[in-house]
Design an enzyme around this catalytic site. Structure first.
Site, PDB file in Angstrom:
ATOM      1  N   GLY A  60      -8.491  86.405 -35.480  1.00 24.38           N
ATOM      2  CA  GLY A  60      -8.251  84.992 -35.931  1.00 24.38           C
ATOM      3  C   GLY A  60      -8.406  83.685 -34.233  1.00 24.38           C
ATOM      4  O   GLY A  60      -7.546  82.979 -34.178  1.00 24.38           O
ATOM      5  N   TRP A  62     -10.814  82.455 -32.600  1.00 27.55           N
ATOM      6  CA  TRP A  62     -11.333  81.593 -33.097  1.00 27.55           C
ATOM      7  C   TRP A  62     -11.101  80.059 -34.261  1.00 27.55           C
ATOM      8  O   TRP A  62     -10.592  78.839 -33.535  1.00 27.55           O
ATOM      9  CB  TRP A  62     -12.583  81.474 -33.874  1.00 27.55           C
ATOM     10  CG  TRP A  62     -13.737  81.612 -32.273  1.00 27.55           C
ATOM     11  CD1 TRP A  62     -13.085  82.552 -30.654  1.00 27.55           C
ATOM     12  CD2 TRP A  62     -15.220  81.488 -32.748  1.00 27.55           C
ATOM     13  NE1 TRP A  62     -14.205  82.182 -30.534  1.00 27.55           N
ATOM     14  CE2 TRP A  62     -15.640  81.662 -31.201  1.00 27.55           C
ATOM     15  CE3 TRP A  62     -16.110  80.710 -32.846  1.00 27.55           C
ATOM     16  CZ2 TRP A  62     -17.057  81.663 -30.176  1.00 27.55           C
ATOM     17  CZ3 TRP A  62     -17.879  80.243 -32.652  1.00 27.55           C
ATOM     18  CH2 TRP A  62     -17.835  81.123 -31.322  1.00 27.55           C
ATOM     19  N   ASP A  80     -13.311  87.015 -43.009  1.00 28.25           N
ATOM     20  CA  ASP A  80     -13.911  88.760 -43.056  1.00 28.25           C
ATOM     21  C   ASP A  80     -13.324  89.886 -43.289  1.00 28.25           C
ATOM     22  O   ASP A  80     -12.642  89.468 -44.265  1.00 28.25           O
ATOM     23  CB  ASP A  80     -12.827  88.653 -41.301  1.00 28.25           C
ATOM     24  CG  ASP A  80     -12.928  89.638 -40.254  1.00 28.25           C
ATOM     25  OD1 ASP A  80     -13.786  90.823 -40.679  1.00 28.25           O
ATOM     26  OD2 ASP A  80     -13.504  89.256 -39.322  1.00 28.25           O
ATOM     27  N   ASP A  96     -16.590  90.441 -48.031  1.00 28.62           N
ATOM     28  CA  ASP A  96     -17.740  90.310 -47.146  1.00 28.62           C
ATOM     29  C   ASP A  96     -18.350  88.896 -47.876  1.00 28.62           C
ATOM     30  O   ASP A  96     -18.661  88.837 -49.038  1.00 28.62           O
ATOM     31  CB  ASP A  96     -18.364  91.513 -47.576  1.00 28.62           C
ATOM     32  CG  ASP A  96     -19.961  91.754 -47.500  1.00 28.62           C
ATOM     33  OD1 ASP A  96     -20.716  90.308 -46.534  1.00 28.62           O
ATOM     34  OD2 ASP A  96     -20.736  92.126 -47.138  1.00 28.62           O
ATOM     35  N   ASP A 121     -18.159  83.889 -34.642  1.00 23.54           N
ATOM     36  CA  ASP A 121     -18.230  85.005 -33.727  1.00 23.54           C
ATOM     37  C   ASP A 121     -18.278  86.252 -33.961  1.00 23.54           C
ATOM     38  O   ASP A 121     -18.144  87.454 -32.805  1.00 23.54           O
ATOM     39  CB  ASP A 121     -17.244  85.012 -33.074  1.00 23.54           C
ATOM     40  CG  ASP A 121     -17.140  84.671 -31.411  1.00 23.54           C
ATOM     41  OD1 ASP A 121     -18.580  84.896 -31.245  1.00 23.54           O
ATOM     42  OD2 ASP A 121     -15.211  86.071 -30.814  1.00 23.54           O
ATOM     43  N   LYS A 161     -22.282  83.447 -31.855  1.00 25.55           N
ATOM     44  CA  LYS A 161     -22.617  84.557 -31.333  1.00 25.55           C
ATOM     45  C   LYS A 161     -24.512  84.782 -31.300  1.00 25.55           C
ATOM     46  O   LYS A 161     -24.019  85.797 -33.029  1.00 25.55           O
ATOM     47  CB  LYS A 161     -21.655  85.772 -30.982  1.00 25.55           C
ATOM     48  CG  LYS A 161     -22.091  86.543 -29.782  1.00 25.55           C
ATOM     49  CD  LYS A 161     -20.455  87.373 -29.038  1.00 25.55           C
ATOM     50  CE  LYS A 161     -19.864  88.213 -30.495  1.00 25.55           C
ATOM     51  NZ  LYS A 161     -18.819  88.610 -29.600  1.00 25.55           N
TER      52      LYS A 161
END
Length: 211
Positions: A60, A62, A80, A96, A121, A161
């Site tokens: 958590g 971000w 997530d 997912d 990220d 990322k």
């Protein structure tokens, strides 16, 4: 069980890390929060009232920053596979997001509100074997871009990322076919030895092939 030298070295580095110490002092869940804070300072990504989608959100770091930045008139929809503790102003969907049922839950949470920003990220569990890790990392960042293509409003923004290596150059070409401007950032909170960088796509155009 005795720890390996490498795990002991990681623990020593982790607990002496200035951003780990700072995150504890500032009340952030992870040191990764400072990466998004710096990206936001440089690229003005998040404003009050926005709708932000955070992929690979747990634990958590971000989502916490995004929730604070969008304020009470904005929203963060986070997802997530792993569980995540509740954050004010953040709607969390566990699962997912490549599964249709989870994706539909995300769409339901978004509703009719245009998505201003998609952030990711995400990273795979690293094995240390580049031939294994790099394809997995690129797969995740491609999934994030696919999500952005489906939900971003025109002129929306995207942050993810990415790791230098096979597939990186082609990914940048793909991004440049989707956004007015693409920049690469290496936040101070990124460890210098890490191959990670952050791609920032600004001004979503829809996507076209870039040669």
């Amino acid at each position: 069980m005795a720890r390996s030298k490498s795990s002991n070295r990681w623990l020593e580095e982790h607990f002496s890390d200035q951003y780990v110490k700072k995150s504890h002092a500032d009340g952030y869940r992870t040191r990764a929060s400072y990466k998004l804070l710096e990206l936001n300072d440089k690229d003005r990504l998040i404003r009050p009232g926005m709708l932000v989608v955070d992929l690979g959100a747990a634990p958590g770091g971000w989502s916490q920053v995004a929730g604070q930045q969008v304020g009470t008139h904005g929203r963060v929809v986070a997802s997530d596979i792993l569980p995540m503790d509740t954050l004010e102003g953040v709607e969390f969907i566990q699962g997912d997001f490549t599964d249709d049922s989870v994706f539909n839950q995300i769409l339901l949470a978004i509703g009719d509100t245009p998505v201003d920003l998609v952030i990711s990220d995400m990273a795979p569990n690293m094995s240390g074997i580049n031939a294994v890790d790099q394809p997995q990392a690129m797969y995740l960042v491609e999934l994030a871009l696919d999500m952005a293509k489906r939900v971003l409003k025109p002129q929306g923004n995207f942050v993810a990322k990415v790791f230098h290596g096979e597939g990186y150059d082609q990914y940048l070409k793909d991004l440049k076919g989707c956004f007015e401007k693409v920049v690469i950032r290496k936040p101070d909170a990124s460890r210098s030895r890490s191959r990670e960088v952050y791609v920032v796509g600004k001004g979503f155009l829809g996507c076209q092939t870039v040669s």
